[in-house]
Write a protein that holds these residues in place. Sequence first.
Motif, PDB file in Angstrom:
ATOM      1  N   VAL A  82       0.845  -1.200   0.000  1.00 38.95           N
ATOM      2  CA  VAL A  82       0.000   0.000   0.000  1.00 38.95           C
ATOM      3  C   VAL A  82       0.876   1.243   0.000  1.00 38.95           C
ATOM      4  CG1 VAL A  82      -1.615   1.368   1.382  1.00 38.95           C
ATOM      5  CG2 VAL A  82      -2.025  -1.077   1.045  1.00 38.95           C
ATOM      6  N   LEU A  83       1.905   1.260   0.833  1.00 35.99           N
ATOM      7  CA  LEU A  83       2.796   2.425   0.892  1.00 35.99           C
ATOM      8  C   LEU A  83       3.542   2.626  -0.420  1.00 35.99           C
ATOM      9  CD1 LEU A  83       4.265   2.169   4.497  1.00 35.99           C
ATOM     10  CD2 LEU A  83       2.426   3.643   3.675  1.00 35.99           C
ATOM     11  N   GLU A  84       3.941   1.535  -1.059  1.00 34.78           N
ATOM     12  CA  GLU A  84       4.627   1.646  -2.349  1.00 34.78           C
ATOM     13  C   GLU A  84       3.704   2.263  -3.397  1.00 34.78           C
ATOM     14  OE1 GLU A  84       6.091  -2.279  -3.194  1.00 34.78           O
ATOM     15  OE2 GLU A  84       7.434  -2.224  -1.463  1.00 34.78           O
ATOM     16  N   ILE A  85       2.453   1.866  -3.393  1.00 33.93           N
ATOM     17  CA  ILE A  85       1.481   2.442  -4.329  1.00 33.93           C
ATOM     18  C   ILE A  85       1.292   3.927  -4.031  1.00 33.93           C
ATOM     19  CG2 ILE A  85      -0.953   2.426  -5.036  1.00 33.93           C
ATOM     20  CD1 ILE A  85      -0.844  -0.666  -4.455  1.00 33.93           C
ATOM     21  N   LEU A  86       1.104   4.242  -2.752  1.00 35.61           N
ATOM     22  CA  LEU A  86       0.849   5.630  -2.368  1.00 35.61           C
ATOM     23  C   LEU A  86       2.088   6.506  -2.518  1.00 35.61           C
ATOM     24  CD1 LEU A  86      -1.469   5.113   0.730  1.00 35.61           C
ATOM     25  CD2 LEU A  86      -2.114   5.690  -1.627  1.00 35.61           C
ATOM     26  N   ARG A  87       3.248   5.897  -2.555  1.00 32.38           N
ATOM     27  CA  ARG A  87       4.478   6.656  -2.795  1.00 32.38           C
ATOM     28  C   ARG A  87       4.431   7.306  -4.185  1.00 32.38           C
ATOM     29  NH1 ARG A  87       9.119   2.763  -2.975  1.00 32.38           N
ATOM     30  NH2 ARG A  87       8.121   2.339  -4.952  1.00 32.38           N
ATOM     31  N   ARG A 141      -2.972   4.571   9.075  1.00 34.75           N
ATOM     32  CA  ARG A 141      -3.406   5.899   9.546  1.00 34.75           C
ATOM     33  C   ARG A 141      -3.015   6.105  11.001  1.00 34.75           C
ATOM     34  NH1 ARG A 141      -8.373   4.780   7.404  1.00 34.75           N
ATOM     35  NH2 ARG A 141      -9.252   4.717   9.482  1.00 34.75           N
ATOM     36  N   GLU A 142      -3.265   5.098  11.835  1.00 34.74           N
ATOM     37  CA  GLU A 142      -2.943   5.204  13.261  1.00 34.74           C
ATOM     38  C   GLU A 142      -1.440   5.360  13.490  1.00 34.74           C
ATOM     39  OE1 GLU A 142      -4.827   1.764  14.974  1.00 34.74           O
ATOM     40  OE2 GLU A 142      -6.830   2.682  14.849  1.00 34.74           O
ATOM     41  N   ALA A 143      -0.631   4.787  12.611  1.00 36.19           N
ATOM     42  CA  ALA A 143       0.828   4.917  12.717  1.00 36.19           C
ATOM     43  C   ALA A 143       1.311   6.238  12.127  1.00 36.19           C
ATOM     44  CB  ALA A 143       1.512   3.747  12.011  1.00 36.19           C
ATOM     45  N   GLY A 144       0.407   6.982  11.489  1.00 36.80           N
ATOM     46  CA  GLY A 144       0.765   8.260  10.894  1.00 36.80           C
ATOM     47  C   GLY A 144       1.399   8.167   9.521  1.00 36.80           C
ATOM     48  N   LEU A 145       1.343   6.979   8.902  1.00 37.40           N
ATOM     49  CA  LEU A 145       1.984   6.777   7.605  1.00 37.40           C
ATOM     50  C   LEU A 145       1.124   7.215   6.424  1.00 37.40           C
ATOM     51  CD1 LEU A 145       3.604   3.367   8.425  1.00 37.40           C
ATOM     52  CD2 LEU A 145       4.836   5.439   7.770  1.00 37.40           C
ATOM     53  N   VAL A 146      -0.186   7.228   6.596  1.00 38.32           N
ATOM     54  CA  VAL A 146      -1.075   7.699   5.536  1.00 38.32           C
ATOM     55  C   VAL A 146      -2.119   8.625   6.137  1.00 38.32           C
ATOM     56  CG1 VAL A 146      -0.785   5.599   4.133  1.00 38.32           C
ATOM     57  CG2 VAL A 146      -2.743   5.790   5.658  1.00 38.32           C
ATOM     58  N   GLU A 147      -2.701   9.439   5.284  1.00 35.07           N
ATOM     59  CA  GLU A 147      -3.828  10.258   5.692  1.00 35.07           C
ATOM     60  C   GLU A 147      -4.863  10.209   4.577  1.00 35.07           C
ATOM     61  OE1 GLU A 147      -2.301  14.127   6.469  1.00 35.07           O
ATOM     62  OE2 GLU A 147      -2.169  14.679   4.361  1.00 35.07           O
ATOM     63  N   ALA A 148      -6.097  10.521   4.927  1.00 41.63           N
ATOM     64  CA  ALA A 148      -7.186  10.469   3.958  1.00 41.63           C
ATOM     65  C   ALA A 148      -7.907  11.803   3.925  1.00 41.63           C
ATOM     66  CB  ALA A 148      -8.155   9.356   4.325  1.00 41.63           C
ATOM     67  N   LEU A 195       0.345   9.088   1.056  1.00 44.00           N
ATOM     68  CA  LEU A 195       1.470   8.771   1.939  1.00 44.00           C
ATOM     69  C   LEU A 195       1.877  10.014   2.721  1.00 44.00           C
ATOM     70  CD1 LEU A 195       3.758   6.774   2.748  1.00 44.00           C
ATOM     71  CD2 LEU A 195       5.050   7.697   0.827  1.00 44.00           C
ATOM     72  N   ARG A 196       2.235   9.818   3.977  1.00 44.59           N
ATOM     73  CA  ARG A 196       2.807  10.872   4.814  1.00 44.59           C
ATOM     74  C   ARG A 196       4.272  10.507   5.068  1.00 44.59           C
ATOM     75  NH1 ARG A 196       1.631  11.646   9.730  1.00 44.59           N
ATOM     76  NH2 ARG A 196       2.073  13.852   9.631  1.00 44.59           N
TER      77      ARG A 196
END
Length: 105
Positions: A16-21, A49-56, A67-68
Amino acid sequence: MDAVLQALADPSRRTVLEILRDHEATAGELADALPIARPGVSRHLRVLREAGLVEARQEAQRRIYRLRPEALIEVDEWLDDYRALWQNRLDALHTEIARGKKAGS
């Protein structure tokens, strides 16, 4: 930092993070890219989201995720000591290779 590392431990969340990158995406778009059902993607997004890695952000009826990268700064700083360790070892290897070439000439 522990929440970030725990979030990164799962391969689906890393995907997911790779896609959002590369670009923002909806949960549906992310679900299409993963071999898991949409409820599973939603659970992964909640952890991220809870880890702060993504936001919506809400856009009509959809949530758009991004990605954050700033959430990775603490992990990056923690890894600096390990990078330095490897860099020193690679520098030493380079020196030994150069000595071997010089001795073989």
